[in-house]
Design a protein around this motif. Structure first.
Motif, PDB file in Angstrom:
ATOM      1  N   THR A 258      39.124  48.563  47.728  1.00 32.88           N
ATOM      2  CA  THR A 258      38.202  48.967  46.501  1.00 32.88           C
ATOM      3  C   THR A 258      38.935  49.961  45.612  1.00 32.88           C
ATOM      4  OG1 THR A 258      35.939  48.352  47.875  1.00 32.88           O
ATOM      5  CG2 THR A 258      36.283  49.703  45.625  1.00 32.88           C
ATOM      6  N   LEU A 259      39.434  50.708  46.379  1.00 35.07           N
ATOM      7  CA  LEU A 259      40.356  51.803  45.586  1.00 35.07           C
ATOM      8  C   LEU A 259      41.611  51.067  44.900  1.00 35.07           C
ATOM      9  CD1 LEU A 259      40.723  55.106  48.221  1.00 35.07           C
ATOM     10  CD2 LEU A 259      39.503  54.804  45.914  1.00 35.07           C
ATOM     11  N   ALA A 260      42.247  50.285  45.734  1.00 34.96           N
ATOM     12  CA  ALA A 260      43.292  49.671  45.032  1.00 34.96           C
ATOM     13  C   ALA A 260      43.011  48.891  43.666  1.00 34.96           C
ATOM     14  CB  ALA A 260      44.191  48.670  46.019  1.00 34.96           C
ATOM     15  N   PHE A 261      41.836  48.088  43.864  1.00 41.32           N
ATOM     16  CA  PHE A 261      41.425  47.364  42.711  1.00 41.32           C
ATOM     17  C   PHE A 261      41.190  48.364  41.643  1.00 41.32           C
ATOM     18  CE2 PHE A 261      38.088  45.715  40.106  1.00 41.32           C
ATOM     19  CZ  PHE A 261      38.449  44.431  39.574  1.00 41.32           C
ATOM     20  N   ILE A 262      40.542  49.277  41.871  1.00 44.26           N
ATOM     21  CA  ILE A 262      39.985  50.300  40.954  1.00 44.26           C
ATOM     22  C   ILE A 262      40.993  50.952  40.046  1.00 44.26           C
ATOM     23  CG2 ILE A 262      39.108  52.695  40.242  1.00 44.26           C
ATOM     24  CD1 ILE A 262      36.940  52.045  42.550  1.00 44.26           C
TER      25      ILE A 262
ATOM     26  N   PRO B 147      41.565  37.709  32.947  1.00 41.57           N
ATOM     27  CA  PRO B 147      42.947  38.287  32.854  1.00 41.57           C
ATOM     28  C   PRO B 147      42.904  39.628  33.199  1.00 41.57           C
ATOM     29  CG  PRO B 147      42.289  38.006  30.732  1.00 41.57           C
ATOM     30  CD  PRO B 147      41.225  37.224  31.332  1.00 41.57           C
ATOM     31  N   TYR B 148      41.744  40.380  33.001  1.00 46.88           N
ATOM     32  CA  TYR B 148      41.994  41.865  33.461  1.00 46.88           C
ATOM     33  C   TYR B 148      41.777  42.304  34.968  1.00 46.88           C
ATOM     34  CZ  TYR B 148      41.015  43.134  28.433  1.00 46.88           C
ATOM     35  OH  TYR B 148      41.082  43.106  26.925  1.00 46.88           O
ATOM     36  N   SER B 149      41.000  41.220  35.513  1.00 47.37           N
ATOM     37  CA  SER B 149      40.665  41.529  36.971  1.00 47.37           C
ATOM     38  C   SER B 149      41.375  40.523  37.787  1.00 47.37           C
ATOM     39  CB  SER B 149      39.154  41.197  37.054  1.00 47.37           C
ATOM     40  OG  SER B 149      38.265  41.754  36.468  1.00 47.37           O
ATOM     41  N   LEU B 150      42.098  39.639  37.599  1.00 47.32           N
ATOM     42  CA  LEU B 150      42.618  38.591  38.419  1.00 47.32           C
ATOM     43  C   LEU B 150      43.942  39.219  39.063  1.00 47.32           C
ATOM     44  CD1 LEU B 150      42.395  35.879  40.043  1.00 47.32           C
ATOM     45  CD2 LEU B 150      43.920  34.813  38.122  1.00 47.32           C
ATOM     46  N   GLY B 151      44.808  39.763  38.205  1.00 49.55           N
ATOM     47  CA  GLY B 151      46.006  40.673  38.814  1.00 49.55           C
ATOM     48  C   GLY B 151      45.591  41.829  39.606  1.00 49.55           C
ATOM     49  N   PRO B 152      44.778  42.644  39.210  1.00 51.58           N
ATOM     50  CA  PRO B 152      44.378  43.833  40.120  1.00 51.58           C
ATOM     51  C   PRO B 152      43.736  43.214  41.440  1.00 51.58           C
ATOM     52  CG  PRO B 152      43.656  44.261  37.737  1.00 51.58           C
ATOM     53  CD  PRO B 152      44.027  42.873  38.109  1.00 51.58           C
ATOM     54  N   LEU B 153      42.941  41.984  41.429  1.00 59.82           N
ATOM     55  CA  LEU B 153      42.420  41.501  42.747  1.00 59.82           C
ATOM     56  C   LEU B 153      43.510  41.174  43.656  1.00 59.82           C
ATOM     57  CD1 LEU B 153      39.459  39.294  41.583  1.00 59.82           C
ATOM     58  CD2 LEU B 153      39.313  41.261  43.123  1.00 59.82           C
ATOM     59  N   LEU B 154      44.748  40.542  43.134  1.00 58.93           N
ATOM     60  CA  LEU B 154      45.821  40.023  43.799  1.00 58.93           C
ATOM     61  C   LEU B 154      46.714  41.364  44.256  1.00 58.93           C
ATOM     62  CD1 LEU B 154      46.948  37.281  41.767  1.00 58.93           C
ATOM     63  CD2 LEU B 154      45.688  36.965  43.935  1.00 58.93           C
ATOM     64  N   MET B 155      46.544  42.423  43.466  1.00 62.40           N
ATOM     65  CA  MET B 155      47.674  43.593  43.887  1.00 62.40           C
ATOM     66  C   MET B 155      46.699  44.214  45.091  1.00 62.40           C
ATOM     67  SD  MET B 155      48.207  45.005  40.017  1.00 62.40           S
ATOM     68  CE  MET B 155      48.990  44.229  38.792  1.00 62.40           C
ATOM     69  N   ALA B 156      45.366  44.381  44.820  1.00 62.75           N
ATOM     70  CA  ALA B 156      44.507  44.716  45.935  1.00 62.75           C
ATOM     71  C   ALA B 156      44.571  44.042  47.322  1.00 62.75           C
ATOM     72  CB  ALA B 156      43.130  44.958  45.611  1.00 62.75           C
ATOM     73  N   LEU B 157      44.609  42.742  47.060  1.00 61.33           N
ATOM     74  CA  LEU B 157      44.958  42.078  48.387  1.00 61.33           C
ATOM     75  C   LEU B 157      46.174  42.384  49.166  1.00 61.33           C
ATOM     76  CD1 LEU B 157      43.857  39.676  50.366  1.00 61.33           C
ATOM     77  CD2 LEU B 157      45.070  38.134  48.664  1.00 61.33           C
ATOM     78  N   ALA B 158      47.036  42.631  48.348  1.00 60.42           N
ATOM     79  CA  ALA B 158      48.465  42.820  48.862  1.00 60.42           C
ATOM     80  C   ALA B 158      48.291  44.298  49.710  1.00 60.42           C
ATOM     81  CB  ALA B 158      49.641  43.003  47.864  1.00 60.42           C
ATOM     82  N   CYS B 159      47.734  45.249  49.187  1.00 59.56           N
ATOM     83  CA  CYS B 159      47.462  46.389  49.755  1.00 59.56           C
ATOM     84  C   CYS B 159      46.540  46.435  50.931  1.00 59.56           C
ATOM     85  CB  CYS B 159      46.558  47.331  48.764  1.00 59.56           C
ATOM     86  SG  CYS B 159      47.701  48.011  47.353  1.00 59.56           S
ATOM     87  N   TRP B 160      45.390  45.462  51.105  1.00 61.21           N
ATOM     88  CA  TRP B 160      44.922  45.312  51.873  1.00 61.21           C
ATOM     89  C   TRP B 160      45.335  44.699  53.147  1.00 61.21           C
ATOM     90  CZ3 TRP B 160      43.255  40.544  54.761  1.00 61.21           C
ATOM     91  CH2 TRP B 160      42.344  40.801  55.574  1.00 61.21           C
ATOM     92  N   LEU B 161      46.367  43.596  52.815  1.00 61.80           N
ATOM     93  CA  LEU B 161      47.325  43.079  53.939  1.00 61.80           C
ATOM     94  C   LEU B 161      48.196  44.112  54.431  1.00 61.80           C
ATOM     95  CD1 LEU B 161      48.072  39.606  52.239  1.00 61.80           C
ATOM     96  CD2 LEU B 161      46.790  39.804  54.036  1.00 61.80           C
TER      97      LEU B 161
END
Length: 540
Positions: free
Chosen positions: A57-61, A93-107
């Protein structure tokens, strides 16, 4: 999570401020991730529940703030359909990139559960590169925010992109941020002074060595003299008036007039922008098309010249020959529409290249028919009137004298390896034709121009850029913009560019860094899954 929220927001703001086209703030990329790393570390070390969810959540924000601040201009291309539709569609486009970035942080967090901090941080770099490579390769591709693009306004710092491409910049940014983070953690955890000194030394060297090498290369790089005169035209026709409002023959007349205003007897290439010829032309009979003839007639005064122009073309088939072919009104007849670059000469020879890297939604429908219900809205994202058929691979246009030009259409200019393919095939300079008016007078047009500098460095090729309503320019082999037009101004510019036939390491080897990083990322995900299951069995 609340006490770590300011850290995530700070990361987003730092990265946004550092991003092009903002000058003099690029250095913030070297510390932009540190607050986010600290926030994740605080959560990992805490006793709170659902740590993975908090980190995601924090990474996505934080990354949502960075992305929206940097590509806010996407909304401008959508607002014609009204705010009620434009705002929610912009969130893709605003959210898709952050979702993938947040996924990398979750992993990364999951990796921390099964291994140590340092190995996990190294894994985070691979996981991030894996996200970036995925985001340039799948149907919803949008590599605009690839981290290495952040140095586009400070191109003197990354002359070594001729060896690594932009992914070398991604690794550089993460390496410096991780070292800064470890230095701070070392102070907080009262680590041994000797270890902190090693980290500080590594931090300084990781910044200075690549920077010094780059500056040395920049100031000592000399182009081989091999001049060719090129003209780039900026007709400045409102993209919303190109089709239907202003007759096609009048638009072509405007470009002919501008071309003649600066042309020389030895001009070898004229560049007209994307969809400069706005009427669809049948490729099978293109030599007989009135608009094609009008453009070709202009070349009669310039016997050895080649005109590279954007145009919309189509091709008929007797069967559904391609996945993008659509049925026509005639039974058994199918057709493909293309956004094309057309090479026109005084002879009967015609060269046609179909845009391959298509804008998701605007020019291609991601994932087949799954999102077909959004097609009427997506049409306004980039001005296209429907799905285009892509070309399988990059191409080269050759002039009558044998000069190779890489025809790059708009969105394609942010793919380093794709541009490099044409260079491997013989392109001696890069010809970008684009239409950036959809974004209006925002940073989108400036970012698009800045990213072209990266292609010049990666390939050591001049870039000649013809933009309808954006910024037309000439960029030398070091990435310097040596000449450019103003925004929303009708103009034509000419330049003697130096052709180059030598291949850089990056041109020869392409995106070897993200491919390697992605492979390691897949192994890490497998490692996380296997170790996670093993831990559960041990607990049981």
């Amino acid at each position: 999570m609340k006490k770590n929220l300011p850290l995530a927001i700070l990361s987003g703001l730092l990265l946004w401020i550092a991003w092009p086209p903002t000058p003099y703030t690029t250095f913030l990329l070297f510390i932009g991730f540190v607050p986010m790393l600290l926030a994740m570390e605080n959560i990992i070390q805490s006793t709170s529940a659902k740590k993975g969810k908090q980190i995601f959540t924090l990474a996505f924000i934080g990354f949502f703030i960075w992305n929206v601040g940097s590509v806010y201009w996407v909304y401008n291309a959508l607002k014609i359909v009204g705010n009620l539709v434009a705002i929610p569609i912009s969130l893709i486009p605003y959210s898709l990139g952050p979702l993938l970035m947040a996924l990398a942080c979750w992993l990364y967090y999951r990796l921390r559960l099964v291994t140590g901090r340092n190995w996990s941080l190294a894994g985070l770099v691979c996981l991030w590169i894996g996200y970036e490579y995925l985001h340039q390769s799948w149907d919803l591709n949008f590599p605009w925010m690839t981290l290495g693009n952040g140095f586009a306004v400070s191109h003197q710092w990354i002359q070594w992109y001729e060896y690594t491409g932009v992914y070398g910049g991604t690794i550089w940014v993460w390496a410096v941020n991780i070292l800064a983070f470890l230095i701070y953690i070392g102070l907080r955890e009262a680590q041994a002074k000797k270890l902190r000194l090693k980290l500080i030394t590594a931090f300084v060297l990781t910044i200075l060595l690549p920077l010094s090498f780059s500056l040395f290369t920049y100031y000592n790089y000399t182009e081989q003299k091999n001049p060719s005169n090129v003209v780039a035209v900026q007709p400045n026709i409102d993209p919303y008036e190109k089709e239907g409002t202003i007759p096609a023959n009048l638009q072509i007349d405007i470009m002919i007039h501008l071309s003649r205003s600066v042309a020389q007897p030895n001009t070898e290439f004229f560049l007209w922008p994307e969809t400069a010829i706005p009427e669809y032309m049948n490729e099978d009979g293109i030599n007989n098309n009135i608009y094609f003839k009008q453009a070709q007639y202009f070349l009669r005064k310039y016997k050895n010249s080649t005109l590279i122009t954007g145009g919309e073309t189509y091709r008929f088939y007797n069967s559904r020959a391609t996945p993008t072919a659509s049925a026509t009104q005639h039974p058994g007849v199918f057709a493909d529409n293309f956004s094309s670059a057309i090479g026109i000469e005084n002879s009967g020879n015609v060269q046609i290249y179909h845009k391959s890297r298509l804008v998701p939604g605007a020019e291609s429908l991601p994932f087949g028919n799954t999102l077909s219900f959004l097609k009427p809205v997506f049409e306004h994202l980039g001005g296209a009137t429907g799905a285009y058929g892509p070309q399988a691979d990059a191409d080269v246009f050759y002039s009558q004298s044998g000069i190779g030009a890489d025809p790059v259409i708009c969105f394609e200019s942010i793919w380093g390896e794709y541009v490099a393919r044409s260079v491997r095939k013989g392109a001696q300079f890069i010809a970008i034709i684009t239409n950036d008016g959809w974004w209006e007078n925002t940073s989108g047009k400036d970012q698009h121009l800045d990213y072209a500098k990266l292609r010049a460095i990666e390939t050591r090729r001049w870039v000649a850029r013809s933009a309808n309503t954006g910024i037309s320019a000439f960029i030398n082999q070091r990435g310097d913009i040596v000449q450019q037009t103003k925004w929303w101004t009708q103009a034509a510019i000419k330049q003697d560019i130096n052709l180059n036939s030598e291949l850089t390491f990056y041109v020869e080897h392409g995106d070897y860094l993200p491919k390697t990083g992605s492979f390691i990322a897949v192994l890490l995900i497998g490692f996380i899954v296997v170790k996670g299951r093993f831990r559960k069995k041990v607990v049981v």
